[in-house]
Motif scaffolding. Structure first.
Motif, PDB file in Angstrom:
ATOM      1  N   ASN A  57       0.751  -1.189  -0.103  1.00 17.29           N
ATOM      2  CA  ASN A  57      -0.027  -0.028   0.022  1.00 17.29           C
ATOM      3  C   ASN A  57       0.862   1.380   0.092  1.00 17.29           C
ATOM      4  O   ASN A  57       0.289   2.387  -0.473  1.00 17.29           O
ATOM      5  N   TYR A  58       2.039   1.417   0.615  1.00 18.35           N
ATOM      6  CA  TYR A  58       2.759   2.531   0.623  1.00 18.35           C
ATOM      7  C   TYR A  58       4.268   2.279  -0.011  1.00 18.35           C
ATOM      8  O   TYR A  58       5.418   2.450   0.539  1.00 18.35           O
ATOM      9  N   HIS A  62       1.946   1.134  13.424  1.00 16.15           N
ATOM     10  CA  HIS A  62       1.627   1.008  11.971  1.00 16.15           C
ATOM     11  C   HIS A  62       1.501   2.501  11.776  1.00 16.15           C
ATOM     12  O   HIS A  62       1.052   3.333  12.455  1.00 16.15           O
ATOM     13  N   TRP A  63       1.789   2.664  10.417  1.00 20.23           N
ATOM     14  CA  TRP A  63       1.599   3.744   9.625  1.00 20.23           C
ATOM     15  C   TRP A  63       0.116   4.246   9.663  1.00 20.23           C
ATOM     16  O   TRP A  63      -0.223   5.327  10.067  1.00 20.23           O
ATOM     17  N   ASP A  64      -0.829   3.199   9.495  1.00 21.85           N
ATOM     18  CA  ASP A  64      -2.394   3.384   9.610  1.00 21.85           C
ATOM     19  C   ASP A  64      -2.734   3.838  10.882  1.00 21.85           C
ATOM     20  O   ASP A  64      -3.950   4.492  11.021  1.00 21.85           O
ATOM     21  N   CYS A  65      -2.194   3.537  11.891  1.00 20.02           N
ATOM     22  CA  CYS A  65      -2.421   4.008  13.240  1.00 20.02           C
ATOM     23  C   CYS A  65      -2.313   5.039  13.651  1.00 20.02           C
ATOM     24  O   CYS A  65      -2.903   5.708  14.684  1.00 20.02           O
ATOM     25  N   ASP A  77      -6.106  10.470   8.098  1.00 22.64           N
ATOM     26  CA  ASP A  77      -6.829   9.850   7.093  1.00 22.64           C
ATOM     27  C   ASP A  77      -6.071  10.080   5.592  1.00 22.64           C
ATOM     28  O   ASP A  77      -6.353   9.418   4.808  1.00 22.64           O
ATOM     29  N   GLN A 104      -3.580   8.121   4.055  1.00 33.00           N
ATOM     30  CA  GLN A 104      -3.658   6.654   4.398  1.00 33.00           C
ATOM     31  C   GLN A 104      -4.179   6.041   2.959  1.00 33.00           C
ATOM     32  O   GLN A 104      -5.018   6.761   2.312  1.00 33.00           O
ATOM     33  N   TRP A 142      -6.038   4.364   0.202  1.00 30.94           N
ATOM     34  CA  TRP A 142      -7.275   3.768  -0.174  1.00 30.94           C
ATOM     35  C   TRP A 142      -7.275   2.960  -1.676  1.00 30.94           C
ATOM     36  O   TRP A 142      -8.125   2.341  -1.913  1.00 30.94           O
TER      37      TRP A 142
END
Length: 674
Positions: free
Chosen positions: A602-603, A657-660, A664, A667, A669
């Motif tokens: 994802n990244y 986590h990066w997402d934590c 928004d 992040q 999608w």
């Protein structure tokens, strides 16, 4: 307070003459049940106080209106426009509505107040404007320019309201004083056969003088319906000069009226009726093209572009326009770059006035944008071998590409290939092309006027490909949007090559097709006209090679035609099946095949080991991606198998986590599941 008829309402109505008698809703506003606008006295109110109100003008609106400006059909008053959405766009003021509408069978629509206002203009009975104050034209600024581009437009002629004396917009109608007093008929030198009548442009015809078309058909025109001849209000009001001097041509142009179509020698577009000619050079052009600038600085090209009426074919290797990619007719006018031998259609490069600036001084030196590097040493060929880049603290040395490099370019994050600059003190690498990018750059697909500025080490979502980046990018100082380096380079006008495709690809801002890489439908794309090969911008930007722990070798991006490389159609990372029509990554040595999403994650365009400031932690955090050991996240407690943020101080042991922790908008999608 007087009782009136009910105008189709189930209760009796009262005529209210005093504002104190109004009964307001909770917000303190009462709207007319026909036009939807705020009610003021005198008006009609429901005697049962059910909330039904009518302007007195709206109540008196006839069910059928034979409008002098639209004699072909009557306008019928309807509760809703007869369209699936229920909404409409008024063909006078250009604003939308969902309330009562005057509708014509030829798909012409008007607000009640606009239909009645224009009817009163035709009847020369504008009592509602008698006490409206007039405002004078905008005064010129210090540099002589009038700031009219952002001003409101007159509903009649659709020229800037501040250009002429006008009524105060507070009256609800944007109108020049002269447009509210236009004569119903006039005789014009460009159409002597019949008088021209003030009317709505229901047939959406182009103006015979300037050649432009108002596609929304809003406002007025002067026209002759039997001859299908129309002219804009502004064009009709200007005296057609018999001789006009041009800033773009050495000889004056003379007015000539003709009934047969012609092709304009300045822009290559067709015209008819009104033409200006140069008898010396045998050139015929539109009136508007007389004022075409000779030299412009366009966002589409790094150098100045010059206008010319004719070209010699041998001057150009490719005769396709650099914007639309269609062929340019060299027997008519175009813009070209004398340094690069590239060519542009006139209408392509001048369509958006925000995308170019007029160069007034032809002999003025062209100043390039400042370079990102300072050359410290060069070889005998003049090639910079030692440089100082403004985004790195150490000097960089030029190195040849001799094989595989574990590190990617710190500018675009793609694998190192070709000559590159490297730092002997730290793991910092830049492709030669990435290092030589200027500090500022004009980007044609960004609408703001100012050039974009080169930045680095800011996490952002790319405006074009929607990937998350924190490497080199160009940022707009006005709207603060950011475009990654890959997209800036990929969308630079010109032909592109990709993988094994034999033909050049060109980028089309509007192209609906099926992407050959992911199979999804495109809105804009790189397209090969010869064989209908299509790629999304994000698919075009996929790395040709990529690293993954599943294989010791570099994985190569492979199209579905090469699926014979693999014995099975499964992903060796997630062990799920692969779509045979989608591209994948493959190692020919080990016969490893994997989904694009499984390889990149994802990244994939976040630069590892770079610093990310997180306010909730006292120390700087480093972007990492664990390969073999997955410590638990300090936020959610789950293993950090994807991109994570690790404390730069080893004794801290903090990891999340990066997402934590990322906001928004940072992040992912985007679904790379291919």
């Amino acid at each position: 307070m007087e009782e009136s008829n009910n105008y189709g309402h189930q209760h009796p109505l009262l005529l209210i003459l005093n504002q104190d008698q109004m009964i307001y809703n909770q917000s303190g506003v009462t709207d007319c049940s026909r036009c939807g606008e705020k009610v003021s006295t005198p008006c009609l109110c429901c005697a049962e106080h059910c909330g039904f109100y009518l302007h007195k003008v709206c109540a008196g609106a006839p069910l059928e209106l034979n409008h002098p400006f639209h004699l072909n059909h009557p306008l019928l008053l309807m509760q809703n426009a007869p369209y699936s959405s229920g909404g409409y766009i008024c063909n006078f003021c250009g604003k939308g509505g969902y309330d009562f509408v005057y509708h014509c069978s030829c798909n012409f629509d008007f607000h009640i107040k606009c239909a009645l206002f224009t009817f009163n203009i035709a009847e020369n009975n504008l009592k509602e404007l008698e006490h409206v104050p007039l405002q004078h034209p905008l005064i010129s600024t210090e540099n002589g320019d009038e700031k009219l581009k952002d001003a409101a437009k007159c509903f009649g002629c659709w020229e800037p309201l501040a250009k002429y004396t006008h009524f105060s917009p507070d009256c609800g109608f944007n109108s020049h004083e002269k447009c509210a007093k236009l004569p119903f008929k006039l005789n014009h030198v460009c159409h002597r056969k019949h008088p021209l009548v003030l009317q709505f442009n229901s047939q959406r015809l182009s103006c015979k003088i300037c050649g432009e078309t108002n596609r929304e058909a809003i406002g007025f025109v002067y026209g002759c319906s039997p001859c299908k001849f129309v002219v804009h209000i502004e064009c009709a009001s200007q005296s057609p000069l018999q001789v006009i001097k041009s800033t773009n041509h050495e000889h004056p142009f003379t007015l000539f009226l003709r009934q047969v179509p012609f092709t304009c020698d300045a822009c290559g577009f067709e015209g008819n009726h009104v033409v200006y000619t140069c008898g010396t050079c045998n050139i015929i052009i539109h009136k508007n093209c007389i004022s075409l600038p000779r030299i412009i600085k366009s966002k589409w090209h790094d150098h100045r572009l010059l206008h010319t009426y004719f070209h010699h074919i041998e001057d150009f290797g490719v005769l396709n326009c650099m914007i639309c990619h269609d062929e340019v007719d060299t027997e008519h006018g175009s813009y070209y770059c004398s340094k690069c031998n590239v060519i542009f259609h006139v209408h392509c490069v001048t369509e958006d006035k925000r995308s170019y600036a007029v160069v007034s001084l032809e002999n003025e030196d062209e100043i390039p944008y400042e370079s990102s590097i300072t050359v410290l040493e060069s070889n005998d060929a003049g090639e910079a071998t030692k440089i100082k880049h403004f985004k790195h603290i150490h000097n960089l040395m030029l190195s040849p590409f001799v094989g595989r490099y574990e590190n990617g370019c710190d500018g675009c994050l793609l694998p190192i290939s070709g000559p590159f600059y490297s730092c002997s003190f730290c793991d910092f690498f830049l492709h030669k092309a990435c290092a030589e990018l200027p500090k500022m750059k004009d980007v044609w697909h960004h609408l703001c006027q100012e050039p974009l500025v080169l930045i680095s080490d800011k996490a952002f979502e790319c405006l074009e490909c929607l990937n998350l980046y924190n490497a080199f990018a160009y940022e707009c100082s006005g709207c603060e949007t950011k475009i990654c380096l890959q997209c800036v380079i990929a969308l630079t006008p010109g032909a592109r090559t990709f993988l094994k495709h034999e033909h050049p690809l060109f980028y089309y801002r509007k192209h609906k097709g099926k992407c050959n890489a992911c199979g999804n439908t495109t809105r804009s794309a790189f397209w090969c006209k010869d064989c209908n090969f299509v790629l999304h911008v994000e698919c075009f930007s996929l790395p040709i090679t990529a690293h993954h722990k599943c294989d010791e070798h570099l994985l190569s991006l492979t199209n579905h035609n090469d699926n014979g490389y693999s014995e099975s159609y499964y992903c060796d990372i997630c062990e799920k099946s692969r779509d045979l029509n989608r591209w994948f990554y493959h190692c020919a040595t080990c016969d490893t095949s994997a989904h694009v999403g499984c390889v990149l994650g994802n990244y994939s365009f976040l630069k590892h080991r770079s610093i990310y400031e997180e306010k909730s932690h006292p120390h700087p955090l480093i972007i990492v991606k664990k390969k073999y050991y997955y410590p638990n996240c300090d936020k959610c407690g789950k293993p950090c198998e994807d991109v994570a943020l690790e404390c730069s101080k080893p004794e801290c042991k903090y990891i999340v986590h990066w997402d934590c922790v990322a906001p928004d908008y940072l992040q992912s999608w985007w679904d790379w599941c291919m």
